[in-house]
Design a protein around this motif. Structure first.
Motif, PDB file in Angstrom:
ATOM      1  N   GLY A 130       0.809  -1.208   0.000  1.00 22.65           N
ATOM      2  CA  GLY A 130       0.000   0.000   0.000  1.00 22.65           C
ATOM      3  C   GLY A 130       0.844   1.261   0.000  1.00 22.65           C
ATOM      4  N   ALA A 131       1.913   1.271   0.792  1.00 21.53           N
ATOM      5  CA  ALA A 131       2.786   2.438   0.870  1.00 21.53           C
ATOM      6  C   ALA A 131       3.476   2.702  -0.458  1.00 21.53           C
ATOM      7  CB  ALA A 131       3.819   2.240   1.980  1.00 21.53           C
ATOM      8  N   GLU A 132       3.931   1.630  -1.132  1.00 24.23           N
ATOM      9  CA  GLU A 132       4.575   1.783  -2.433  1.00 24.23           C
ATOM     10  C   GLU A 132       3.589   2.323  -3.465  1.00 24.23           C
ATOM     11  OE1 GLU A 132       6.083  -2.052  -3.369  1.00 24.23           O
ATOM     12  OE2 GLU A 132       7.829  -1.910  -2.043  1.00 24.23           O
ATOM     13  N   MET A 133       2.334   1.850  -3.381  1.00 26.44           N
ATOM     14  CA  MET A 133       1.311   2.300  -4.321  1.00 26.44           C
ATOM     15  C   MET A 133       1.031   3.790  -4.141  1.00 26.44           C
ATOM     16  SD  MET A 133      -0.650   1.631  -6.808  1.00 26.44           S
ATOM     17  CE  MET A 133      -2.140   2.149  -7.636  1.00 26.44           C
ATOM     18  N   MET A 134       0.900   4.219  -2.885  1.00 23.12           N
ATOM     19  CA  MET A 134       0.625   5.628  -2.620  1.00 23.12           C
ATOM     20  C   MET A 134       1.760   6.510  -3.138  1.00 23.12           C
ATOM     21  SD  MET A 134       0.075   7.579   1.018  1.00 23.12           S
ATOM     22  CE  MET A 134       1.820   7.400   1.400  1.00 23.12           C
ATOM     23  N   THR A 138       0.465  19.070  -0.656  1.00 24.22           N
ATOM     24  CA  THR A 138       0.132  19.592   0.671  1.00 24.22           C
ATOM     25  C   THR A 138       0.039  18.474   1.686  1.00 24.22           C
ATOM     26  OG1 THR A 138      -1.089  21.438  -0.301  1.00 24.22           O
ATOM     27  CG2 THR A 138      -1.532  20.924   2.015  1.00 24.22           C
ATOM     28  N   SER A 139      -0.746  17.450   1.383  1.00 25.92           N
ATOM     29  CA  SER A 139      -0.879  16.313   2.295  1.00 25.92           C
ATOM     30  C   SER A 139      -1.407  15.112   1.553  1.00 25.92           C
ATOM     31  CB  SER A 139      -1.837  16.655   3.453  1.00 25.92           C
ATOM     32  OG  SER A 139      -3.158  16.864   2.951  1.00 25.92           O
ATOM     33  N   THR A 140      -1.203  13.956   2.125  1.00 26.93           N
ATOM     34  CA  THR A 140      -1.741  12.721   1.561  1.00 26.93           C
ATOM     35  C   THR A 140      -1.997  11.748   2.696  1.00 26.93           C
ATOM     36  OG1 THR A 140      -1.383  10.957  -0.060  1.00 26.93           O
ATOM     37  CG2 THR A 140       0.540  11.707   1.154  1.00 26.93           C
TER      38      THR A 140
END
Length: 470
Positions: free
Chosen positions: A63-67, A131-133
Protein backbone atom coordinates in the motif's frame (compact mmCIF):
# COMPACT_ATOMS: atom_id res chain seq x y z
CA UNK A 1 57.22 0.48 -23.50
CA UNK A 2 55.41 3.81 -23.93
CA UNK A 3 54.58 5.08 -27.37
CA UNK A 4 56.81 7.52 -29.19
CA UNK A 5 56.44 10.97 -27.57
CA UNK A 6 55.62 13.87 -29.88
CA UNK A 7 55.90 17.54 -29.02
CA UNK A 8 52.73 18.82 -27.32
CA UNK A 9 53.34 22.22 -28.82
CA UNK A 10 52.85 20.75 -32.28
CA UNK A 11 49.74 18.78 -31.39
CA UNK A 12 47.76 21.03 -29.06
CA UNK A 13 46.84 23.73 -31.63
CA UNK A 14 44.95 21.01 -33.52
CA UNK A 15 43.35 19.88 -30.28
CA UNK A 16 42.07 23.41 -29.65
CA UNK A 17 40.35 23.43 -33.04
CA UNK A 18 38.45 20.22 -32.19
CA UNK A 19 35.27 19.70 -34.16
CA UNK A 20 35.40 23.17 -35.66
CA UNK A 21 38.13 21.94 -38.00
CA UNK A 22 35.74 19.54 -39.71
CA UNK A 23 34.79 20.92 -43.12
CA UNK A 24 31.27 19.88 -44.07
CA UNK A 25 30.68 22.50 -46.73
CA UNK A 26 30.51 20.13 -49.70
CA UNK A 27 27.73 17.58 -49.39
CA UNK A 28 26.10 15.10 -51.72
CA UNK A 29 22.48 14.01 -51.53
CA UNK A 30 22.05 10.60 -49.96
CA UNK A 31 18.86 8.63 -49.61
CA UNK A 32 17.39 8.51 -46.10
CA UNK A 33 16.55 4.87 -46.67
CA UNK A 34 20.20 4.16 -47.41
CA UNK A 35 21.17 5.44 -43.99
CA UNK A 36 18.41 3.48 -42.25
CA UNK A 37 19.52 0.29 -44.00
CA UNK A 38 23.11 1.05 -43.07
CA UNK A 39 22.26 1.40 -39.38
CA UNK A 40 20.31 -1.84 -39.41
CA UNK A 41 23.25 -3.74 -40.89
CA UNK A 42 26.40 -2.06 -39.60
CA UNK A 43 25.93 -0.59 -36.11
CA UNK A 44 25.76 -3.11 -33.21
CA UNK A 45 22.16 -3.62 -32.17
CA UNK A 46 20.86 -2.19 -28.90
CA UNK A 47 17.81 -3.64 -27.13
CA UNK A 48 16.12 -0.33 -26.37
CA UNK A 49 13.07 -1.98 -24.82
CA UNK A 50 15.28 -3.94 -22.41
CA UNK A 51 17.27 -0.82 -21.57
CA UNK A 52 14.04 1.13 -20.97
CA UNK A 53 12.67 -1.54 -18.62
CA UNK A 54 15.85 -1.45 -16.57
CA UNK A 55 15.07 2.14 -15.62
CA UNK A 56 11.31 1.85 -15.15
CA UNK A 57 9.83 2.62 -11.78
CA UNK A 58 9.27 -0.43 -9.52
CA UNK A 59 5.81 -1.97 -9.55
CA UNK A 60 3.97 -1.18 -6.26
CA UNK A 61 3.40 -4.35 -4.24
CA UNK A 62 2.46 -2.72 -0.90
CA UNK A 63 0.00 0.00 0.00
CA UNK A 64 2.79 2.44 0.87
CA UNK A 65 4.58 1.78 -2.43
CA UNK A 66 1.31 2.30 -4.32
CA UNK A 67 0.62 5.63 -2.62
CA UNK A 68 4.15 6.90 -3.25
CA UNK A 69 4.14 5.77 -6.89
CA UNK A 70 0.69 7.20 -7.61
CA UNK A 71 1.45 10.56 -5.98
CA UNK A 72 4.72 10.88 -7.87
CA UNK A 73 3.33 9.97 -11.32
CA UNK A 74 0.15 12.00 -10.84
CA UNK A 75 1.87 15.20 -9.72
CA UNK A 76 4.71 14.84 -12.23
CA UNK A 77 2.20 14.77 -15.08
CA UNK A 78 0.30 17.76 -13.70
CA UNK A 79 3.58 19.66 -13.37
CA UNK A 80 5.10 18.85 -16.78
CA UNK A 81 2.46 17.18 -18.93
CA UNK A 82 5.06 14.80 -20.35
CA UNK A 83 4.13 11.53 -22.04
CA UNK A 84 6.55 9.44 -19.95
CA UNK A 85 4.76 10.46 -16.73
CA UNK A 86 1.41 9.60 -18.30
CA UNK A 87 2.77 6.19 -19.35
CA UNK A 88 4.01 5.57 -15.80
CA UNK A 89 0.57 6.50 -14.44
CA UNK A 90 -1.19 4.21 -16.90
CA UNK A 91 1.00 1.32 -15.80
CA UNK A 92 -0.77 1.31 -12.41
CA UNK A 93 -4.28 2.22 -13.65
CA UNK A 94 -6.91 -0.40 -14.33
CA UNK A 95 -8.26 0.01 -17.90
CA UNK A 96 -11.75 -0.17 -16.32
CA UNK A 97 -11.04 2.42 -13.60
CA UNK A 98 -13.98 4.67 -12.69
CA UNK A 99 -12.94 8.33 -12.99
CA UNK A 100 -14.78 11.50 -11.95
CA UNK A 101 -13.71 15.15 -12.26
CA UNK A 102 -15.38 18.50 -11.63
CA UNK A 103 -16.04 19.12 -15.30
CA UNK A 104 -19.45 18.75 -16.92
CA UNK A 105 -20.42 15.21 -17.97
CA UNK A 106 -17.45 14.05 -15.95
CA UNK A 107 -18.77 10.74 -14.65
CA UNK A 108 -17.19 7.56 -15.88
CA UNK A 109 -14.54 9.22 -18.05
CA UNK A 110 -12.74 7.16 -20.65
CA UNK A 111 -8.94 7.10 -20.50
CA UNK A 112 -8.82 9.38 -23.53
CA UNK A 113 -11.11 11.92 -21.83
CA UNK A 114 -9.08 11.61 -18.62
CA UNK A 115 -5.87 12.26 -20.56
CA UNK A 116 -7.35 15.39 -22.11
CA UNK A 117 -8.54 16.65 -18.73
CA UNK A 118 -5.16 16.03 -17.07
CA UNK A 119 -3.37 17.71 -19.98
CA UNK A 120 -5.78 20.62 -19.67
CA UNK A 121 -4.94 20.96 -15.96
CA UNK A 122 -1.20 20.69 -16.65
CA UNK A 123 -1.52 23.65 -19.04
CA UNK A 124 -3.66 25.50 -16.50
CA UNK A 125 -1.31 25.02 -13.54
CA UNK A 126 1.85 27.09 -13.36
CA UNK A 127 3.14 25.35 -10.23
CA UNK A 128 2.00 22.33 -8.24
CA UNK A 129 3.06 21.25 -4.75
CA UNK A 130 1.94 18.41 -2.48
CA UNK A 131 0.13 19.59 0.67
CA UNK A 132 -0.88 16.31 2.30
CA UNK A 133 -1.74 12.72 1.56
CA UNK A 134 -3.49 10.09 3.65
CA UNK A 135 -3.62 6.34 3.08
CA UNK A 136 -6.13 3.92 4.56
CA UNK A 137 -5.80 0.13 4.42
CA UNK A 138 -8.91 -2.04 4.59
CA UNK A 139 -9.12 -5.56 5.92
CA UNK A 140 -9.48 -7.08 2.45
CA UNK A 141 -6.27 -5.54 1.16
CA UNK A 142 -7.75 -2.54 -0.67
CA UNK A 143 -6.31 0.94 -0.05
CA UNK A 144 -7.75 4.41 -0.37
CA UNK A 145 -5.71 7.60 -0.66
CA UNK A 146 -6.62 11.27 -0.28
CA UNK A 147 -4.26 13.52 -2.20
CA UNK A 148 -4.29 17.29 -1.56
CA UNK A 149 -2.07 19.66 -3.52
CA UNK A 150 -1.76 23.42 -3.83
CA UNK A 151 -1.42 25.09 -7.20
CA UNK A 152 -0.65 28.49 -8.66
CA UNK A 153 -2.61 28.89 -11.87
CA UNK A 154 -2.91 31.28 -14.76
CA UNK A 155 -4.61 34.56 -13.97
CA UNK A 156 -2.84 34.92 -10.60
CA UNK A 157 -5.19 32.39 -8.98
CA UNK A 158 -4.29 29.96 -6.20
CA UNK A 159 -6.15 26.69 -5.72
CA UNK A 160 -6.16 23.77 -3.35
CA UNK A 161 -7.34 20.63 -5.11
CA UNK A 162 -8.19 17.25 -3.66
CA UNK A 163 -8.44 13.85 -5.30
CA UNK A 164 -9.34 10.48 -3.80
CA UNK A 165 -8.00 7.20 -5.15
CA UNK A 166 -8.75 3.59 -4.34
CA UNK A 167 -6.60 0.66 -5.40
CA UNK A 168 -6.80 -3.11 -5.18
CA UNK A 169 -4.08 -5.72 -5.26
CA UNK A 170 -4.46 -7.55 -8.57
CA UNK A 171 -3.39 -11.14 -7.92
CA UNK A 172 -3.13 -11.87 -11.63
CA UNK A 173 -0.77 -8.93 -12.28
CA UNK A 174 0.98 -9.22 -8.94
CA UNK A 175 0.70 -5.55 -7.99
CA UNK A 176 -1.75 -2.81 -7.00
CA UNK A 177 -3.91 -1.10 -9.62
CA UNK A 178 -6.12 2.00 -9.37
CA UNK A 179 -9.85 1.21 -9.47
CA UNK A 180 -11.43 4.60 -8.76
CA UNK A 181 -10.17 8.17 -9.03
CA UNK A 182 -12.30 11.19 -8.10
CA UNK A 183 -11.62 14.94 -8.14
CA UNK A 184 -13.33 16.33 -5.04
CA UNK A 185 -12.68 20.06 -5.63
CA UNK A 186 -14.85 22.22 -7.88
CA UNK A 187 -14.17 24.01 -11.16
CA UNK A 188 -15.33 27.48 -10.13
CA UNK A 189 -11.93 29.15 -10.61
CA UNK A 190 -11.05 27.30 -13.81
CA UNK A 191 -11.81 29.64 -16.76
CA UNK A 192 -14.02 28.41 -19.55
CA UNK A 193 -12.61 30.77 -22.17
CA UNK A 194 -8.95 31.01 -23.10
CA UNK A 195 -6.77 34.10 -22.69
CA UNK A 196 -5.70 35.90 -25.85
CA UNK A 197 -1.99 35.24 -25.38
CA UNK A 198 -0.02 32.16 -24.31
CA UNK A 199 1.15 32.22 -20.70
CA UNK A 200 4.62 31.12 -21.80
CA UNK A 201 6.58 33.66 -23.90
CA UNK A 202 7.63 32.39 -27.30
CA UNK A 203 11.27 32.96 -26.32
CA UNK A 204 10.83 30.49 -23.45
CA UNK A 205 9.20 27.91 -25.76
CA UNK A 206 12.00 28.23 -28.33
CA UNK A 207 14.69 28.08 -25.65
CA UNK A 208 13.10 24.92 -24.25
CA UNK A 209 12.97 23.39 -27.75
CA UNK A 210 16.67 24.17 -28.27
CA UNK A 211 17.50 22.59 -24.93
CA UNK A 212 15.52 19.49 -25.87
CA UNK A 213 17.25 19.09 -29.24
CA UNK A 214 20.83 20.02 -28.32
CA UNK A 215 21.08 18.89 -24.69
CA UNK A 216 18.77 15.88 -24.69
CA UNK A 217 17.86 14.25 -27.99
CA UNK A 218 21.05 15.02 -29.91
CA UNK A 219 23.37 15.04 -26.91
CA UNK A 220 26.88 14.05 -27.97
CA UNK A 221 27.30 10.49 -26.80
CA UNK A 222 23.93 9.28 -28.04
CA UNK A 223 22.39 5.89 -27.20
CA UNK A 224 19.07 7.35 -26.10
CA UNK A 225 15.96 5.47 -25.11
CA UNK A 226 12.81 5.92 -27.12
CA UNK A 227 11.42 8.13 -24.32
CA UNK A 228 13.90 10.85 -25.32
CA UNK A 229 12.25 11.08 -28.75
CA UNK A 230 8.74 10.70 -27.30
CA UNK A 231 9.31 13.90 -25.32
CA UNK A 232 8.95 15.78 -28.62
CA UNK A 233 5.19 15.14 -28.38
CA UNK A 234 5.05 18.06 -25.92
CA UNK A 235 6.20 20.47 -28.63
CA UNK A 236 4.23 19.11 -31.57
CA UNK A 237 0.68 19.99 -32.52
CA UNK A 238 -1.56 16.86 -32.28
CA UNK A 239 -1.98 17.03 -36.07
CA UNK A 240 1.25 18.55 -37.38
CA UNK A 241 2.27 18.62 -41.02
CA UNK A 242 5.48 16.56 -41.17
CA UNK A 243 7.36 15.92 -44.39
CA UNK A 244 10.50 13.77 -44.52
CA UNK A 245 12.78 13.81 -47.56
CA UNK A 246 12.56 10.53 -49.56
CA UNK A 247 9.87 9.25 -47.17
CA UNK A 248 7.05 11.76 -47.47
CA UNK A 249 4.34 12.85 -45.07
CA UNK A 250 3.88 11.18 -41.70
CA UNK A 251 1.99 11.56 -38.44
CA UNK A 252 3.52 12.60 -35.10
CA UNK A 253 3.63 8.88 -34.02
CA UNK A 254 5.45 7.73 -37.14
CA UNK A 255 7.77 10.70 -36.81
CA UNK A 256 8.84 9.60 -33.32
CA UNK A 257 9.37 6.04 -34.55
CA UNK A 258 11.41 7.43 -37.47
CA UNK A 259 13.69 9.40 -35.14
CA UNK A 260 14.09 6.40 -32.85
CA UNK A 261 15.14 4.21 -35.77
CA UNK A 262 17.33 6.85 -37.40
CA UNK A 263 19.19 8.17 -34.37
CA UNK A 264 18.73 5.54 -31.67
CA UNK A 265 22.14 3.95 -32.30
CA UNK A 266 24.14 7.06 -33.16
CA UNK A 267 26.90 7.71 -30.64
CA UNK A 268 28.52 10.90 -31.96
CA UNK A 269 26.88 14.23 -32.68
CA UNK A 270 28.58 17.54 -33.44
CA UNK A 271 28.19 20.96 -35.05
CA UNK A 272 24.61 21.72 -34.05
CA UNK A 273 23.09 24.85 -35.57
CA UNK A 274 19.92 26.51 -34.27
CA UNK A 275 18.69 29.63 -36.07
CA UNK A 276 15.41 31.47 -35.42
CA UNK A 277 13.51 33.77 -37.78
CA UNK A 278 9.98 35.18 -37.52
CA UNK A 279 7.37 37.00 -39.55
CA UNK A 280 5.02 39.86 -38.74
CA UNK A 281 2.07 37.53 -38.10
CA UNK A 282 3.94 35.91 -35.20
CA UNK A 283 4.96 32.80 -37.08
CA UNK A 284 8.41 31.62 -36.01
CA UNK A 285 10.79 29.34 -37.88
CA UNK A 286 13.59 27.32 -36.34
CA UNK A 287 16.24 26.01 -38.70
CA UNK A 288 18.05 23.17 -36.92
CA UNK A 289 20.84 20.94 -38.22
CA UNK A 290 22.98 18.25 -36.64
CA UNK A 291 26.04 16.38 -37.91
CA UNK A 292 26.68 12.81 -36.79
CA UNK A 293 28.94 9.90 -37.61
CA UNK A 294 27.76 6.70 -39.24
CA UNK A 295 30.43 4.20 -40.24
CA UNK A 296 33.98 5.25 -39.31
CA UNK A 297 35.08 8.23 -41.36
CA UNK A 298 31.64 9.04 -42.81
CA UNK A 299 29.57 11.94 -41.51
CA UNK A 300 25.98 12.89 -42.21
CA UNK A 301 24.20 16.19 -41.74
CA UNK A 302 20.44 16.29 -41.16
CA UNK A 303 18.52 19.56 -41.32
CA UNK A 304 15.02 20.27 -40.03
CA UNK A 305 12.83 23.35 -40.22
CA UNK A 306 10.18 23.78 -37.49
CA UNK A 307 7.27 26.21 -37.94
CA UNK A 308 5.95 27.57 -34.63
CA UNK A 309 2.64 29.38 -34.14
CA UNK A 310 0.09 30.14 -31.45
CA UNK A 311 -2.53 27.47 -31.14
CA UNK A 312 -5.79 27.04 -29.21
CA UNK A 313 -5.59 23.56 -27.73
CA UNK A 314 -8.31 20.92 -27.93
CA UNK A 315 -11.70 21.18 -26.25
CA UNK A 316 -12.47 19.27 -23.05
CA UNK A 317 -16.25 19.09 -23.11
CA UNK A 318 -17.44 22.66 -22.57
CA UNK A 319 -14.03 23.91 -21.41
CA UNK A 320 -11.68 25.41 -23.94
CA UNK A 321 -8.01 24.84 -23.34
CA UNK A 322 -5.45 27.61 -23.32
CA UNK A 323 -3.62 29.41 -26.05
CA UNK A 324 -0.11 28.00 -26.40
CA UNK A 325 2.87 27.88 -28.74
CA UNK A 326 3.22 24.72 -30.78
CA UNK A 327 5.11 23.26 -33.73
CA UNK A 328 2.59 22.98 -36.57
CA UNK A 329 4.99 21.92 -39.33
CA UNK A 330 8.25 19.96 -39.62
CA UNK A 331 10.25 19.80 -42.85
CA UNK A 332 13.30 17.56 -43.15
CA UNK A 333 15.72 18.38 -45.95
CA UNK A 334 17.59 15.70 -47.85
CA UNK A 335 20.53 14.27 -45.95
CA UNK A 336 23.95 15.59 -46.85
CA UNK A 337 27.15 13.67 -46.35
CA UNK A 338 30.88 13.98 -46.58
CA UNK A 339 33.06 10.91 -46.57
CA UNK A 340 36.37 10.62 -44.86
CA UNK A 341 37.92 12.68 -42.13
CA UNK A 342 41.65 13.02 -41.65
CA UNK A 343 43.31 10.63 -39.18
CA UNK A 344 44.44 13.63 -37.18
CA UNK A 345 40.90 15.01 -36.89
CA UNK A 346 39.62 11.51 -36.06
CA UNK A 347 42.12 11.24 -33.21
CA UNK A 348 41.06 14.62 -31.81
CA UNK A 349 37.46 13.53 -31.96
CA UNK A 350 38.24 10.26 -30.18
CA UNK A 351 40.07 12.15 -27.43
CA UNK A 352 37.20 14.59 -26.91
CA UNK A 353 34.60 11.81 -26.91
CA UNK A 354 36.65 9.69 -24.47
CA UNK A 355 36.83 12.56 -22.01
CA UNK A 356 33.09 13.28 -22.24
CA UNK A 357 32.14 9.63 -21.94
CA UNK A 358 34.31 9.28 -18.83
CA UNK A 359 32.56 12.23 -17.15
CA UNK A 360 29.14 10.91 -18.21
CA UNK A 361 29.79 7.60 -16.42
CA UNK A 362 29.20 9.51 -13.18
CA UNK A 363 26.01 11.29 -14.26
CA UNK A 364 22.70 9.70 -13.27
CA UNK A 365 20.50 12.26 -15.04
CA UNK A 366 21.22 11.09 -18.59
CA UNK A 367 18.63 8.90 -20.31
CA UNK A 368 21.03 6.25 -21.53
CA UNK A 369 23.38 3.65 -20.08
CA UNK A 370 26.53 5.70 -19.59
CA UNK A 371 28.76 2.82 -18.48
CA UNK A 372 27.80 0.75 -21.50
CA UNK A 373 28.50 3.68 -23.84
CA UNK A 374 31.93 4.22 -22.28
CA UNK A 375 32.93 0.55 -22.47
CA UNK A 376 31.91 0.33 -26.14
CA UNK A 377 34.89 2.58 -26.96
CA UNK A 378 37.37 -0.20 -26.07
CA UNK A 379 38.54 -3.32 -27.87
CA UNK A 380 37.87 -6.07 -25.30
CA UNK A 381 40.19 -8.60 -26.99
CA UNK A 382 43.35 -6.50 -26.68
CA UNK A 383 42.34 -4.45 -23.64
CA UNK A 384 44.73 -3.94 -20.76
CA UNK A 385 44.75 -1.46 -17.92
CA UNK A 386 45.28 -0.69 -14.27
CA UNK A 387 43.87 1.26 -11.34
CA UNK A 388 46.03 2.47 -8.46
CA UNK A 389 48.84 0.22 -9.68
CA UNK A 390 46.74 -2.95 -9.79
CA UNK A 391 46.22 -4.54 -13.20
CA UNK A 392 42.94 -5.63 -14.75
CA UNK A 393 43.56 -9.29 -15.54
CA UNK A 394 40.26 -9.67 -17.37
CA UNK A 395 37.68 -7.46 -19.05
CA UNK A 396 35.13 -8.51 -16.41
CA UNK A 397 37.35 -7.16 -13.63
CA UNK A 398 37.51 -3.81 -15.44
CA UNK A 399 33.71 -3.76 -15.76
CA UNK A 400 33.29 -4.50 -12.03
CA UNK A 401 35.81 -1.81 -11.11
CA UNK A 402 34.08 0.79 -13.30
CA UNK A 403 30.68 -0.04 -11.79
CA UNK A 404 32.03 0.31 -8.25
CA UNK A 405 33.79 3.56 -9.10
CA UNK A 406 30.51 5.03 -10.37
CA UNK A 407 28.93 4.15 -7.03
CA UNK A 408 31.69 5.99 -5.15
CA UNK A 409 31.99 9.14 -7.28
CA UNK A 410 28.96 11.21 -8.29
CA UNK A 411 30.66 13.77 -10.50
CA UNK A 412 33.72 14.21 -12.69
CA UNK A 413 34.86 17.51 -14.21
CA UNK A 414 37.74 17.62 -16.75
CA UNK A 415 40.50 20.09 -15.91
CA UNK A 416 43.27 19.38 -18.43
CA UNK A 417 44.03 17.11 -21.40
CA UNK A 418 47.48 16.29 -22.73
CA UNK A 419 48.85 14.03 -25.46
CA UNK A 420 51.92 12.07 -24.41
CA UNK A 421 52.31 9.79 -27.44
CA UNK A 422 51.28 9.92 -31.08
CA UNK A 423 52.27 8.08 -34.25
CA UNK A 424 50.45 7.32 -37.49
CA UNK A 425 48.78 4.30 -35.91
CA UNK A 426 48.95 4.77 -32.13
CA UNK A 427 47.79 7.37 -29.67
CA UNK A 428 48.21 8.02 -25.95
CA UNK A 429 46.79 10.86 -23.85
CA UNK A 430 45.68 11.62 -20.30
CA UNK A 431 42.84 13.66 -18.83
CA UNK A 432 43.03 15.27 -15.41
CA UNK A 433 39.64 15.25 -13.65
CA UNK A 434 38.30 16.66 -10.42
CA UNK A 435 36.00 14.00 -8.97
CA UNK A 436 33.39 14.36 -6.23
CA UNK A 437 32.48 11.54 -3.82
CA UNK A 438 28.81 10.65 -3.28
CA UNK A 439 29.14 10.24 0.47
CA UNK A 440 30.46 13.61 1.63
CA UNK A 441 30.97 15.73 -1.53
CA UNK A 442 34.72 15.68 -0.96
CA UNK A 443 36.82 16.23 -4.10
CA UNK A 444 40.04 14.69 -5.38
CA UNK A 445 42.03 14.92 -8.60
CA UNK A 446 42.79 11.89 -10.76
CA UNK A 447 44.47 11.33 -14.11
CA UNK A 448 42.94 8.84 -16.52
CA UNK A 449 45.30 7.49 -19.19
CA UNK A 450 43.96 6.32 -22.56
CA UNK A 451 45.83 4.53 -25.33
CA UNK A 452 44.61 3.22 -28.65
CA UNK A 453 45.46 2.21 -32.19
CA UNK A 454 44.26 2.95 -35.73
CA UNK A 455 42.80 0.01 -37.63
CA UNK A 456 40.13 -0.42 -40.32
CA UNK A 457 39.75 3.34 -40.78
CA UNK A 458 38.97 3.93 -37.10
CA UNK A 459 40.70 4.84 -33.85
CA UNK A 460 40.05 2.13 -31.25
CA UNK A 461 40.96 2.35 -27.55
CA UNK A 462 42.48 -0.65 -25.77
CA UNK A 463 44.08 0.74 -22.60
CA UNK A 464 42.89 2.65 -19.52
CA UNK A 465 44.95 3.63 -16.52
CA UNK A 466 43.51 5.29 -13.42
CA UNK A 467 45.90 7.08 -11.08
CA UNK A 468 44.68 7.12 -7.46
CA UNK A 469 46.57 10.25 -6.36
CA UNK A 470 47.42 13.31 -8.41
Amino acid sequence: MRLLVFSLLLFLPELALGFESLDLSEYNDLSSNTIIDFYDNEIPDIDFELERRRFQEPIPKTGAEMMARFNRNFLNFLSKGERKDWNNLMQIMSPDAYIETCMASAYGLSMDQFYKWMTYLSKFYLEVGLTSTVITDSSDGDITTELVYRSDVRGDIKRSDKWTMSATFDKEKGHFVVNTLKMMSDCSTIPKTPPLEPAIPVETFISSLKNKLVSDIFLDGGLHYKSAYESMYNYLNPSPFINICDVGKMSANQFVEYWNKRYGKVQKYMNHTFEVTHTENKTYYVDFSVTYQGEPGTFYKDRYKFQIQKWLNFFVDYFENFMDWTIIQVQQYCTENKTKMSKSDESLQKMALSSRRWDQVFRTDLQWNTQKAFKEMFDQKTFNGYACGGKFDTWTKFEDWLSNLAKFYGKSVPMQTSVYAATQDKLGFWVLNQMTAWSDNSTSKHRVYFEGYYKDNNWQLNHLGFACNE
